[in-house]
Design a protein around this motif. Structure first.
Motif, PDB file in Angstrom:
ATOM      1  N   LEU A  32      64.473 -19.219   9.677  1.00  0.00           N
ATOM      2  CA  LEU A  32      63.263 -18.399   9.713  1.00  0.00           C
ATOM      3  C   LEU A  32      62.793 -18.185  11.145  1.00  0.00           C
ATOM      4  CD1 LEU A  32      61.337 -19.895   6.675  1.00  0.00           C
ATOM      5  CD2 LEU A  32      62.066 -17.507   6.906  1.00  0.00           C
ATOM      6  N   GLN A  35      64.997 -15.617  12.618  1.00  0.00           N
ATOM      7  CA  GLN A  35      64.714 -14.298  12.041  1.00  0.00           C
ATOM      8  C   GLN A  35      63.493 -13.651  12.677  1.00  0.00           C
ATOM      9  OE1 GLN A  35      64.055 -14.350   7.777  1.00  0.00           O
ATOM     10  NE2 GLN A  35      62.967 -12.394   7.815  1.00  0.00           N
ATOM     11  N   HIS A  36      62.449 -14.444  12.891  1.00  0.00           N
ATOM     12  CA  HIS A  36      61.181 -13.860  13.327  1.00  0.00           C
ATOM     13  C   HIS A  36      60.951 -13.938  14.837  1.00  0.00           C
ATOM     14  CE1 HIS A  36      59.812 -13.052   9.299  1.00  0.00           C
ATOM     15  NE2 HIS A  36      60.042 -14.291   8.931  1.00  0.00           N
ATOM     16  N   ALA A 224      53.801 -10.067   9.479  1.00  0.00           N
ATOM     17  CA  ALA A 224      54.783 -10.126   8.397  1.00  0.00           C
ATOM     18  C   ALA A 224      54.505 -11.339   7.523  1.00  0.00           C
ATOM     19  CB  ALA A 224      56.213 -10.183   8.938  1.00  0.00           C
ATOM     20  N   THR A 226      56.773 -13.857   4.752  1.00  0.00           N
ATOM     21  CA  THR A 226      58.025 -14.182   4.086  1.00  0.00           C
ATOM     22  C   THR A 226      57.723 -15.102   2.918  1.00  0.00           C
ATOM     23  OG1 THR A 226      59.401 -13.933   6.068  1.00  0.00           O
ATOM     24  CG2 THR A 226      60.261 -15.327   4.307  1.00  0.00           C
ATOM     25  N   ARG A 230      62.066 -13.221   0.940  1.00  0.00           N
ATOM     26  CA  ARG A 230      61.790 -11.796   1.104  1.00  0.00           C
ATOM     27  C   ARG A 230      60.685 -11.621   2.137  1.00  0.00           C
ATOM     28  NH1 ARG A 230      58.738  -7.539  -1.690  1.00  0.00           N
ATOM     29  NH2 ARG A 230      57.633  -9.107  -2.913  1.00  0.00           N
ATOM     30  N   THR A 231      60.891 -10.730   3.094  1.00  0.00           N
ATOM     31  CA  THR A 231      59.914 -10.466   4.145  1.00  0.00           C
ATOM     32  C   THR A 231      59.342  -9.071   3.959  1.00  0.00           C
ATOM     33  OG1 THR A 231      61.037 -11.930   5.710  1.00  0.00           O
ATOM     34  CG2 THR A 231      59.555 -10.274   6.623  1.00  0.00           C
ATOM     35  N   TYR A 251      53.271 -19.300   1.339  1.00  0.00           N
ATOM     36  CA  TYR A 251      54.075 -18.243   1.942  1.00  0.00           C
ATOM     37  C   TYR A 251      54.035 -18.431   3.452  1.00  0.00           C
ATOM     38  CZ  TYR A 251      49.402 -16.138   2.539  1.00  0.00           C
ATOM     39  OH  TYR A 251      48.084 -15.921   2.869  1.00  0.00           O
ATOM     40  N   VAL A 254      53.621 -14.712   9.517  1.00  0.00           N
ATOM     41  CA  VAL A 254      54.142 -14.474  10.853  1.00  0.00           C
ATOM     42  C   VAL A 254      53.037 -13.805  11.662  1.00  0.00           C
ATOM     43  CG1 VAL A 254      55.941 -13.352  12.228  1.00  0.00           C
ATOM     44  CG2 VAL A 254      56.457 -14.176   9.898  1.00  0.00           C
TER      45      VAL A 254
END
Length: 258
Positions: A32, A35-36, A224, A226, A230-231, A251, A254
């Motif tokens: 994660l 990803q971010h 965002a 996630t 699912r984002t 959850y 972000v």
């Protein structure tokens, strides 16, 4: 928030032998972050690191990690720090509302803990993240408790039997309640051998819309969310989102520094 150190130290004694180990959850958090926040080695601050398992996984992935933990769970984290290569992991056992840290970070993480205290407490922490700890353009990754699922758990009780083979030595009881006006979950535990001594954590829950309102004036923006892999953009309607409505008790929010 006087209960915080007592609650997490006591439950750490109950569960530490079983849970102070790196698991898929920690590796998922590393993914994660990638990803971010992007690829490459980063300077990471983890708030409320618990046993230090995610901090250790982040350090093993090449990041330079400072991890803060107020409870006695930090002793497990210190063991992970001793094993970390090239001094990539350092542990600070202190209250993160009071701790002073010398340098800014590319990423600030707070896994499974945001919501301790009042709205004013959360806002004070968010301001510290924005003004003191995050570099310009930095990202904060914060797990937020989901009120839709915690509300469904109101009145639930569980009886957890010992499982010494897995490291769980205690017979425990848990009761969950939810205040729909304050949007606060209370999670109460006690050892069957000492039923008069009950310990509780209280967790302020936020819908994504409420979280966005909380961020106003803190210098952070919610960019965002996630949930269950699912984002999505929190500014876009998500009709029929079963993950948030029924399945996931938290959850990942972000947030980026403005």
């Amino acid at each position: 928030m006087d209960w915080v150190k007592t609650f997490y130290s006591a439950t750490g004694e109950w569960w530490g032998a079983a849970e102070a180990k790196i698991t898929d959850r920690d590796h998922d958090r590393v993914s994660l972050l990638r990803q971010h926040a992007g690829a490459g080695s980063m300077r990471v601050l983890e708030l409320g690191c618990g046993y230090g398992t995610t901090a250790a996984a982040l350090a093993a992935a090449g990041h330079v990690v400072t991890a803060v933990e107020v409870s006695d769970r930090a002793r497990h984290a210190v063991d992970f720090a001793r094993q970390a290569t090239h001094g990539r992991l350092s542990i600070v056992q202190e209250d993160f509302y009071a701790v002073r840290l010398p340098q800014p970070f590319d990423v600030v993480c707070y896994w499974d803990g945001f919501g301790v205290g009042t709205d004013a407490d959360q806002r004070r922490l968010l301001v510290r993240i924005s003004r003191e700890w995050l570099k310009p353009g930095g990202v904060a990754l914060i797990d937020v408790y989901n009120p839709f699922v915690w509300a469904r758990w109101d009145g639930d009780e569980e009886h957890k039997l010992p499982n010494p083979d897995l490291g769980y030595e205690h017979e425990l009881h848990e009761r969950t309640t939810f205040d729909p006006v304050a949007c606060v979950a209370t999670d109460t535990w006690w050892d069957a051998a000492d039923p008069a001594r009950k310990i509780s954590q209280t967790l302020r829950c936020y819908t994504p819309a409420d979280l966005a309102l909380l961020l106003d004036g803190t210098g952070l923006a919610l960019t965002a969310i996630t949930v269950a892999g699912r984002t999505f953009d929190p500014a876009t309607a998500q009709p029929g989102s079963s993950e948030l409505l029924h399945e996931q008790h938290q959850y990942l929010a972000v947030m980026r520094r403005l």
